[in-house]
Write a protein that holds these residues in place. Structure first.
Motif, short mmCIF file in Angstrom:
data_model
loop_
_atom_site.label_atom_id
_atom_site.label_comp_id
_atom_site.label_asym_id
_atom_site.label_seq_id
_atom_site.Cartn_x
_atom_site.Cartn_y
_atom_site.Cartn_z
N THR A 68 12.31 36.83 -7.04
CA THR A 68 11.27 37.85 -6.99
C THR A 68 10.04 37.28 -6.29
O THR A 68 9.78 36.08 -6.34
N PHE A 69 9.32 38.16 -5.62
CA PHE A 69 8.04 37.80 -5.03
C PHE A 69 7.22 39.05 -4.81
O PHE A 69 7.74 40.17 -4.88
N GLN A 70 5.93 38.87 -4.57
CA GLN A 70 5.01 39.97 -4.35
C GLN A 70 4.54 39.95 -2.90
O GLN A 70 4.16 38.89 -2.39
N VAL A 71 4.59 41.11 -2.23
CA VAL A 71 4.09 41.23 -0.87
C VAL A 71 2.86 42.13 -0.89
O VAL A 71 2.88 43.21 -1.48
N ALA A 72 1.80 41.66 -0.23
CA ALA A 72 0.56 42.43 -0.13
C ALA A 72 0.51 43.12 1.23
O ALA A 72 0.75 42.50 2.26
N THR A 73 0.23 44.42 1.21
CA THR A 73 -0.02 45.17 2.45
C THR A 73 -1.43 45.71 2.36
O THR A 73 -1.96 45.95 1.28
N LYS A 74 -2.05 45.92 3.52
CA LYS A 74 -3.44 46.33 3.55
C LYS A 74 -3.61 47.53 4.47
O LYS A 74 -2.98 47.60 5.52
N SER A 75 -4.43 48.46 4.06
CA SER A 75 -4.76 49.60 4.92
C SER A 75 -6.28 49.73 4.98
O SER A 75 -6.98 49.40 4.03
N SER A 76 -6.76 50.20 6.12
CA SER A 76 -8.20 50.36 6.31
C SER A 76 -8.53 51.84 6.50
O SER A 76 -7.70 52.61 6.96
N TYR A 77 -9.75 52.19 6.15
CA TYR A 77 -10.19 53.59 6.27
C TYR A 77 -11.70 53.63 6.47
O TYR A 77 -12.39 52.65 6.22
#
Length: 137
Positions: free
Chosen positions: A28-37
């Motif tokens: 298991t692992f955690q992936v971070a995604t980012k969005s801008s606005y």
């Protein structure tokens, strides 16, 4: 026709963890995604980070176990949900601990490391450059 396919490109939040349950190994692992606005009222830019729990089985699990915090990856798989009842804390009288919880995970089918290859020694680089110039077609 049905399709359940997720593609994420992001960074690992911490080192991958290898687990064993019911004589079956998984990672298991955690992936971070980012969005801008852009905020319409203030006109300022903001961002939002979303964390995705990823679960990897079979032989791909061995490779996933080598991933470390900060690794840039592309992950493909399918979105899955499951219910579980959290273990009740010792001495806890909270009813919330007794209720079922739903968790969403990505069941990973493929992983692509997007980090650049580590640089080779300078003498190896020179030799590679020279062979490219002398090649005849």
């Amino acid at each position: 026709m049905y399709q359940n396919k997720v593609t994420l490109i992001g960074f690992l939040g911490n080192d991958a963890e290898v687990h064993t349950a019911n004589e079956r190994s998984f990672t298991t692992f955690q992936v971070a995604t980012k969005s801008s606005y852009k905020d319409k009222k203030s006109g300022e830019y903001g961002s939002h980070t979303e964390w995705h729990r990823c679960v990897v089985f079979s032989r791909l699990s061995e490779f996933a176990g080598t991933l470390t915090k900060g690794t840039h990856v592309q992950v493909e798989g399918e979105l899955r949900s499951r219910e579980y009842t959290p273990k009740k804390a010792v001495g806890s009288k909270s009813k919330k601990a007794e209720t079922k919880q739903r968790i969403w995970e990505i069941r990973v089918a493929s992983i692509l490391k997007l980090d650049r290859a580590e640089k080779s020694a300078p003498e190896d680089q020179e030799q590679a450059d020279n062979t490219g110039e002398d090649a005849t077609f």
